[in-house]
Design a protein around this motif. Structure first.
Motif, PDB file in Angstrom:
ATOM      1  N   THR A  60      -0.845  -3.577   6.901  1.00 49.92           N
ATOM      2  CA  THR A  60      -0.416  -4.941   6.601  1.00 49.92           C
ATOM      3  C   THR A  60      -1.367  -5.916   7.277  1.00 49.92           C
ATOM      4  O   THR A  60      -1.494  -5.910   8.506  1.00 49.92           O
ATOM      5  CB  THR A  60       1.020  -5.188   7.077  1.00 49.92           C
ATOM      6  OG1 THR A  60       1.912  -4.277   6.403  1.00 49.92           O
ATOM      7  CG2 THR A  60       1.451  -6.619   6.776  1.00 49.92           C
ATOM      8  N   TYR A  63      -3.202  -3.490  -4.266  1.00 55.10           N
ATOM      9  CA  TYR A  63      -2.837  -4.296  -3.105  1.00 55.10           C
ATOM     10  C   TYR A  63      -1.653  -5.195  -3.476  1.00 55.10           C
ATOM     11  O   TYR A  63      -1.548  -5.655  -4.616  1.00 55.10           O
ATOM     12  CB  TYR A  63      -4.009  -5.160  -2.648  1.00 55.10           C
ATOM     13  CG  TYR A  63      -5.198  -4.393  -2.120  1.00 55.10           C
ATOM     14  CD1 TYR A  63      -5.543  -4.447  -0.775  1.00 55.10           C
ATOM     15  CD2 TYR A  63      -5.990  -3.621  -2.967  1.00 55.10           C
ATOM     16  CE1 TYR A  63      -6.646  -3.754  -0.287  1.00 55.10           C
ATOM     17  CE2 TYR A  63      -7.082  -2.921  -2.489  1.00 55.10           C
ATOM     18  CZ  TYR A  63      -7.405  -2.996  -1.149  1.00 55.10           C
ATOM     19  OH  TYR A  63      -8.493  -2.309  -0.673  1.00 55.10           O
ATOM     20  N   GLN A  64      -0.796  -5.464  -2.499  1.00 55.34           N
ATOM     21  CA  GLN A  64       0.355  -6.340  -2.707  1.00 55.34           C
ATOM     22  C   GLN A  64       0.247  -7.563  -1.812  1.00 55.34           C
ATOM     23  O   GLN A  64       0.026  -7.432  -0.602  1.00 55.34           O
ATOM     24  CB  GLN A  64       1.663  -5.608  -2.396  1.00 55.34           C
ATOM     25  CG  GLN A  64       1.960  -4.432  -3.299  1.00 55.34           C
ATOM     26  CD  GLN A  64       3.272  -3.762  -2.953  1.00 55.34           C
ATOM     27  OE1 GLN A  64       3.975  -4.179  -2.023  1.00 55.34           O
ATOM     28  NE2 GLN A  64       3.616  -2.716  -3.682  1.00 55.34           N
ATOM     29  N   VAL A  75      -0.993  -9.072   3.179  1.00 51.08           N
ATOM     30  CA  VAL A  75      -1.452  -8.192   2.109  1.00 51.08           C
ATOM     31  C   VAL A  75      -1.222  -6.757   2.544  1.00 51.08           C
ATOM     32  O   VAL A  75      -1.676  -6.346   3.626  1.00 51.08           O
ATOM     33  CB  VAL A  75      -2.938  -8.424   1.776  1.00 51.08           C
ATOM     34  CG1 VAL A  75      -3.431  -7.392   0.769  1.00 51.08           C
ATOM     35  CG2 VAL A  75      -3.155  -9.830   1.233  1.00 51.08           C
ATOM     36  N   THR A  81     -11.241  -5.631   0.882  1.00 51.25           N
ATOM     37  CA  THR A  81     -10.941  -4.828  -0.313  1.00 51.25           C
ATOM     38  C   THR A  81     -11.848  -3.608  -0.390  1.00 51.25           C
ATOM     39  O   THR A  81     -12.390  -3.299  -1.449  1.00 51.25           O
ATOM     40  CB  THR A  81     -11.099  -5.695  -1.575  1.00 51.25           C
ATOM     41  OG1 THR A  81     -12.446  -6.197  -1.624  1.00 51.25           O
ATOM     42  CG2 THR A  81     -10.131  -6.861  -1.562  1.00 51.25           C
ATOM     43  N   THR A 118      -2.178  -3.077   2.005  1.00 51.38           N
ATOM     44  CA  THR A 118      -3.296  -2.328   1.440  1.00 51.38           C
ATOM     45  C   THR A 118      -2.828  -0.975   0.902  1.00 51.38           C
ATOM     46  O   THR A 118      -1.716  -0.520   1.211  1.00 51.38           O
ATOM     47  CB  THR A 118      -4.385  -2.114   2.495  1.00 51.38           C
ATOM     48  OG1 THR A 118      -3.849  -1.311   3.553  1.00 51.38           O
ATOM     49  CG2 THR A 118      -4.847  -3.461   3.078  1.00 51.38           C
ATOM     50  N   ARG A 164       0.220  -8.695  -7.255  1.00 56.31           N
ATOM     51  CA  ARG A 164      -0.496  -7.434  -7.055  1.00 56.31           C
ATOM     52  C   ARG A 164      -1.882  -7.557  -7.673  1.00 56.31           C
ATOM     53  O   ARG A 164      -2.065  -8.264  -8.663  1.00 56.31           O
ATOM     54  CB  ARG A 164       0.252  -6.257  -7.708  1.00 56.31           C
ATOM     55  CG  ARG A 164       1.645  -5.996  -7.156  1.00 56.31           C
ATOM     56  CD  ARG A 164       2.345  -4.923  -7.986  1.00 56.31           C
ATOM     57  NE  ARG A 164       3.691  -4.663  -7.491  1.00 56.31           N
ATOM     58  CZ  ARG A 164       4.765  -5.365  -7.830  1.00 56.31           C
ATOM     59  NH1 ARG A 164       4.635  -6.388  -8.681  1.00 56.31           N
ATOM     60  NH2 ARG A 164       5.949  -5.066  -7.349  1.00 56.31           N
TER      61      ARG A 164
END
Length: 686
Positions: A577, A599-600, A570, A593, A572, A610
């Motif tokens: 990463t 976020y990807q 993920v 979070t 941020t 996403r």
């Protein structure tokens, strides 16, 4: 009560310190052995001997000057250890608990002498710590949506100050209830007791804990009681009444109603200032400017702005506010001047509708636009007992299953939407008034609805009439969608990697003779088909889509991933990463979070999905300290807070911090030490 001295040492330590001055004097009275030296004549020494006799008094003073300086030095050190000062107030109790609010609203910059409310709260708490006696113990707990013990009970003031300075602001909402429960548990008797006798001893000896709550009061009343004998809360308000703020409270995307092939972005701006405001909303996709629009927002209201999106747009959508409040280019809280939305590739989902017959529902789900979003099948409730249904529900064949006036024996591996029934899970059933009976509300009137939810985007419910509805209280982690006079009647809650939506009221019911009856006039309103299009768009796709623009900071999210994807990560908003691992059920649970933004979810360099994290909390954005009218002086003061059945009065004045002079005394002692060193080395004579 004012105290001029505060003891810092124990009795035996003072005894050792009292031996220092006699020791210094004793060293000066020790006789020195002098070495005899023969000289040929004393004629040349007569003048010096005469001067010695004439100035014998000053000579004796010269010989004892270093001793006097050293005694004064020790006296200043002893005096400093008494901690002389004034204007301090004696803290209540023998144990202290400092609750520091670090929610989003505490980043407001409406306080004098501090960068924001959190800095002011920490400064006030530090003043209390500086006033602590050596026999006092204190604990520090920070709280927003969840509490965190920053420092356990200790009498080490230096450690308390260090831990206090490390509290950082967050983008979370405020939940005082969980913080009070944690503080009550840590302060209550019997904690750590292993036997009943140990608990009895602890209960008899444990002193009460005075709890200072440093907050702006932007939270709901705390339900349940607190034992006042062992937890005595004191509310210290932080902030000001006049705190104007403008906020983005919704950012969402959906298919255009006029042009089904196009998508739109919807941005809602709320005005928490005493005057109407004109704002400019700017929209950007992946950092590139898309569009801007001007909006006039009345006092205390919210205004939405719609932006067309480019065909095939995919990426991170960012909405920003630009405005002027008087001479300031910004309000006192900048965190809610920006909002995010995630735009993913759309895909047609599979929907199963289990219904005994519902013409308005059938009509809303078979329109041309609905067909573009999902392939929908209709079956009767009797199919729930078939092997085909059980196989499909266990294998995750459908993306969304709608249960109209019925409920399955167990929950399927799919998103669900219940109409007039509760899910067959204990966490939903246990929230009704009776654990085994669904609570029914007759004639509920809708008070408010969650406009930030993508399920209710562009949905107006102010003129909806409902004959009867179930009382719907979501389990932990869920959100209320519709609030009525008797309580919530619609809600959404996560379940593993899925989402469960419950409408407590039926659309079409059945009378005693089996004839269909209308339970609501909702199908006659434009909001009805809009709601079902939202449901198909946000529930019939991937399980995380409906959360994508409504995820609060710190909330976990369940993400579906391909079955062959093993090493996922993920990305941020700040560029970190974070590697993650998928579970056996083709989903991952991600909980880091904390930061608002997009976020990807990545598989190597490929972006699978996403999702967006936003504040979107009207309680946090309406940041002015809650006022109340003082009946005696007819002036405004901070409103009291309620903990259980107890009203906690807000402190009407700042507790004065103690002015300490020990630092000045130590500085004087250091100066004397330098002077003593200079006299000794340079042989300065008076």
């Amino acid at each position: 009560m004012t105290e001029y001295f505060r003891n810092t040492l124990s009795l035996w330590q003072w005894g050792l310190l009292a031996l220092v001055p006699p020791a210094i004097i004793a060293l000066y009275f020790l006789k020195l052995r002098r070495q005899p030296l023969e000289v040929p004549s004393t004629y040349l020494w007569n003048r010096s001997l005469e001067d010695l006799h004439v100035n014998s008094l000053w000579q004796q003073l010269r010989q004892n000057l270093l001793m006097f300086l050293q005694l004064v030095l020790v006296g200043l050190a002893i005096f400093a250890l008494l901690r002389p000062g004034w204007e301090g107030t004696r803290l209540k109790g023998d144990r202290l608990i400092f609750l520091i609010d670090n929610s989003a609203s505490m980043a407001a910059t409406d306080v004098d002498g501090a960068s924001n409310r959190l800095a002011e709260a920490k400064q006030l708490a530090k003043g209390f710590i500086d006033q602590m006696d050596s026999n006092l113990m204190a604990m520090i707990i920070s709280f927003s949506e969840s509490p965190q013990v920053v420092q356990e009970f200790t009498s080490n003031r230096r450690l308390l100050r260090e831990r206090l300075s490390g509290i950082q602001p967050s983008a979370h909402g405020t939940d005082l209830s969980s913080a009070i429960k944690l503080a009550s548990g840590l302060a209550s008797p019997g904690r750590g007791a292993t036997t009943e006798s140990d608990e009895a001893i602890t209960r008899a000896e444990l002193p009460p804990a005075t709890t200072y709550i440093f907050s702006d009061g932007r939270f709901e009343d705390v339900a349940g009681g607190v034992t006042s004998d062992y937890l005595q809360p004191i509310y210290v308000p932080v902030g000001s009444f006049d705190s104007p703020n403008l906020a983005i409270t919704v950012v969402s995307t959906r298919t255009s109603e006029e042009r089904p092939d196009e998508r739109q972005a919807f941005v809602e701006v709320s005005n928490f200032t005493p005057q109407p405001q004109r704002v400019i909303v700017e929209l950007a996709l992946d950092g590139q400017f898309l569009d801007a629009a001007e909006a006039d927002v009345p006092v205390g209201e919210a205004v939405g702005t719609v932006f067309p999106l480019p065909v095939g747009a995919v990426g991170a959508l960012t909405a920003r506010l630009k405005y002027q409040l008087g001479s300031d280019p910004r309000d006192v809280l900048a965190a809610d001047d920006i909002g995010y939305a995630a735009i993913n590739d759309t895909a047609t989902g599979r929907v199963l509708v289990v219904t005994p017959g519902n013409i308005p529902l059938n009509t809303a789900l078979v329109t041309e636009r609905a067909r573009r979003l999902a392939n929908t099948e209709f079956v009767p409730p009797a199919s729930l007992d078939t092997a085909a249904y059980r196989n499909d529900s266990e294998n995750g064949t459908y993306d969304l299953i709608i249960y109209d006036q019925c409920a399955p024996v167990q929950m399927p591996r799919a998103n669900t939407l219940f109409i007039g029934r509760l899910p067959p899970t204990p966490d939903w059933i246990a929230n009704s008034e009776q654990p085994t009976v669904e609570a029914m509300v007759v004639g509920p009137q809708i008070l408010d609805w969650n406009r930030a939810s993508p399920l209710l985007a562009h949905v107006e419910l102010g003129d909806i009439v409902i004959a009867e509805s179930l009382f719907v209280q979501p389990p932990a982690g869920g959100d209320v969608l519709i609030e009525a006079t008797a309580g919530p009647i619609a809600a959404v809650a996560p379940r593993d990697s899925y989402q469960d939506v419950v409408l407590g009221f039926e659309i079409v019911g059945t009378s005693a003779d089996g004839a269909p009856t209308a339970n609501t006039n909702w199908p006659l309103r434009q909001a009805f088909p809009t709601f079902w299009l939202n449901a198909l768009e946000h529930l019939a796709g991937h399980g995380e889509v409906q959360q994508a623009n409504n995820l609060r900071p710190g909330r976990p999210i369940e993400l579906h991933v391909p079955a062959n994807a093993q090493q996922l990560s993920v990305l941020t908003p700040d560029g970190r990463t974070i590697p993650i691992e998928r579970s056996r059920q083709n989903f991952v649970r991600f909980s880091e979070t904390q930061q608002p933004g997009v976020y990807q979810v990545r598989l190597g360099d490929q972006v699978l999905r996403r999702f967006a994290v936003n504040l979107f909390d009207r309680t946090e954005s309406e940041i002015g300290v809650k006022p109340t009218q003082d009946s005696d002086s007819q002036t405004l003061r901070p409103a009291d807070i309620r903990i259980g059945e107890v009203e906690i009065a807000a402190s009407s004045h700042r507790t004065p911090g103690r002015v300490e002079t020990w630092k000045i005394l130590l500085a004087c002692a250091l100066s004397l030490l330098v002077l003593e060193w200079y006299i000794y080395n340079r042989r300065v004579y008076l």
